[in-house]
Design an enzyme around this catalytic site. Structure first.
Site, PDB file in Angstrom:
ATOM      1  N   ARG A 103      -8.105  10.084   2.192  1.00 25.07           N
ATOM      2  CA  ARG A 103      -6.845  10.293   2.890  1.00 25.07           C
ATOM      3  C   ARG A 103      -5.687   9.596   2.190  1.00 25.07           C
ATOM      4  O   ARG A 103      -4.582  10.153   2.087  1.00 25.07           O
ATOM      5  CB  ARG A 103      -6.964   9.836   4.343  1.00 25.07           C
ATOM      6  CG  ARG A 103      -5.691   9.956   5.181  1.00 25.07           C
ATOM      7  CD  ARG A 103      -4.913  11.237   4.965  1.00 25.07           C
ATOM      8  NE  ARG A 103      -5.721  12.442   5.066  1.00 25.07           N
ATOM      9  CZ  ARG A 103      -5.343  13.622   4.610  1.00 25.07           C
ATOM     10  NH1 ARG A 103      -4.182  13.762   3.990  1.00 25.07           N
ATOM     11  NH2 ARG A 103      -6.130  14.679   4.744  1.00 25.07           N
ATOM     12  N   LYS A 138      18.532   8.809  -0.443  1.00 24.34           N
ATOM     13  CA  LYS A 138      17.931   9.079   0.869  1.00 24.34           C
ATOM     14  C   LYS A 138      16.424   9.212   0.682  1.00 24.34           C
ATOM     15  O   LYS A 138      15.866  10.309   0.638  1.00 24.34           O
ATOM     16  CB  LYS A 138      18.538  10.335   1.483  1.00 24.34           C
ATOM     17  CG  LYS A 138      20.028  10.177   1.781  1.00 24.34           C
ATOM     18  CD  LYS A 138      20.647  11.471   2.266  1.00 24.34           C
ATOM     19  CE  LYS A 138      22.146  11.284   2.509  1.00 24.34           C
ATOM     20  NZ  LYS A 138      22.807  12.545   2.929  1.00 24.34           N
ATOM     21  N   LYS A 170      32.535   5.244  -2.067  1.00 27.16           N
ATOM     22  CA  LYS A 170      32.496   6.243  -1.007  1.00 27.16           C
ATOM     23  C   LYS A 170      33.692   6.061  -0.056  1.00 27.16           C
ATOM     24  O   LYS A 170      34.504   5.148  -0.231  1.00 27.16           O
ATOM     25  CB  LYS A 170      31.157   6.154  -0.271  1.00 27.16           C
ATOM     26  CG  LYS A 170      29.981   6.512  -1.186  1.00 27.16           C
ATOM     27  CD  LYS A 170      28.649   6.384  -0.480  1.00 27.16           C
ATOM     28  CE  LYS A 170      28.442   7.466   0.547  1.00 27.16           C
ATOM     29  NZ  LYS A 170      28.329   8.811  -0.091  1.00 27.16           N
ATOM     30  N   GLU A 200      33.804   9.257  -4.629  1.00 29.09           N
ATOM     31  CA  GLU A 200      33.623  10.367  -3.685  1.00 29.09           C
ATOM     32  C   GLU A 200      34.984  10.820  -3.168  1.00 29.09           C
ATOM     33  O   GLU A 200      35.793   9.994  -2.737  1.00 29.09           O
ATOM     34  CB  GLU A 200      32.747   9.914  -2.524  1.00 29.09           C
ATOM     35  CG  GLU A 200      32.557  10.971  -1.449  1.00 29.09           C
ATOM     36  CD  GLU A 200      31.799  10.420  -0.244  1.00 29.09           C
ATOM     37  OE1 GLU A 200      30.569  10.489  -0.256  1.00 29.09           O
ATOM     38  OE2 GLU A 200      32.471   9.919   0.687  1.00 29.09           O
ATOM     39  N   ASP A 221      32.522  16.047  -2.108  1.00 24.85           N
ATOM     40  CA  ASP A 221      31.720  15.996  -0.889  1.00 24.85           C
ATOM     41  C   ASP A 221      32.094  17.089   0.104  1.00 24.85           C
ATOM     42  O   ASP A 221      33.254  17.176   0.540  1.00 24.85           O
ATOM     43  CB  ASP A 221      31.877  14.622  -0.239  1.00 24.85           C
ATOM     44  CG  ASP A 221      30.902  14.400   0.897  1.00 24.85           C
ATOM     45  OD1 ASP A 221      29.726  14.757   0.739  1.00 24.85           O
ATOM     46  OD2 ASP A 221      31.325  13.876   1.944  1.00 24.85           O
TER      47      ASP A 221
END
Length: 284
Positions: A103, A138, A170, A200, A221
């Site tokens: 597994r 992410k 950002k 960004e 973006d």
């Protein structure tokens, strides 16, 4: 494909931790009760759907950390496209070890092959254009290195690996700094000459302002296809252009056709479904 394997020293802590989590405090009660101690077995890792393989080194480690005499013979290495029912590798040796590690080996192999398969599907969709498909940050906590490796196995490329290898300014950085100019100037004065700076932007007006301070890359973006086309024309090769935000397999080709250099997609790593791979016993 020229896919460099990750060093074992990076993989072993991940596999060892996963095995220890599964073994708990008493080991594999089921296998130890049912399978004779000296019984040997031959099994195959078989694709139960078409896809792209990634994670075989982790699977091999899972088996060999339980018993180093287990032999894994690979037929389709990482980066290979496989068909439904195709044998990826043969696993032979002590049956107890194979079943105990099964597994954990499959968890890594199915997850990473799923990422590679998802990446390959988008790479294929944009093949007629010049854009590269890249991942984001992410990721599954603790699995960043191997998930980014799986993206490469699928023919994609990697964005920055963490907060420490590039600057990505950002919207919140810009808001707190008080503007694009201040954010870029502070960033440039704080890092060495080898660290690239990306900004960004959400609008063409912001893009025009950012270009005045010569960033290395601009992240466009959530722009529409028309906005992306105008953005690429406005940049005119002065910076790397990256499209990001709500990009799907169906929209990737149209976005790539705008001329952007990169298309970054978070779901390649945070939401890609597994590739179904099984371990099948072969009665000798």
């Amino acid at each position: 494909m020229n896919l460099s394997p990750l060093p074992a020293i990076m993989l072993e802590p991940l596999v060892r931790a996963a095995l220890l989590e599964d073994l708990g405090r008493a080991g594999d009660l089921t296998t130890d009760a049912i399978v004779p101690k000296n019984h040997s077995a031959t099994t195959v890792l078989a694709a139960r759907q078409a896809g792209v393989v990634a994670g075989l080194d982790l699977a091999r480690l899972a088996f060999r950390l339980i018993d180093e005499t287990v032999q894994v013979t690979v037929e389709c290495p990482d980066g290979s496209e496989v068909a439904h029912g195709q044998t990826i590798a043969t696993v032979s040796g002590p049956a107890r070890a194979i079943l105990t590690a099964e597994r954990t080996a499959l968890n890594f192999l199915c997850h990473l092959s799923g990422i590679a398969t998802a990446t390959a599907s988008v790479v294929a969709a944009v093949r007629d254009h010049g854009a590269k498909i890249v991942c984001t940050r992410k990721m599954t906590p603790g699995l960043r290195a191997i998930e980014k490796y799986a993206v490469r196995a699928g023919g994609g490329s990697n964005h920055r690996f963490g907060l420490d290898d590039a600057i990505l300014i950002k919207d919140n950085h810009i808001a707190i700094a008080g503007g694009i100019r201040t954010a870029i100037e502070r960033a440039r004065s704080s890092v060495g000459h080898l660290v690239k700076i990306e900004v960004e932007v959400d609008t063409l007006t912001q893009l025009e302002e950012a270009l005045g301070f010569a960033p290395d890359a601009v992240l466009l973006d959530n722009m529409s296809v028309d906005e992306l086309r105008h953005a690429v024309a406005l940049v005119a090769g002065r910076a790397i252009t990256e499209a990001s935000g709500r990009i799907t397999l169906g929209s990737a080709a149209e976005i790539a056709a705008t001329g952007v250099d990169l298309i970054s997609i978070g779901w390649l790593t945070h939401s890609a479904p597994i590739m179904d791979i099984g371990l099948d016993y072969r009665d000798s």
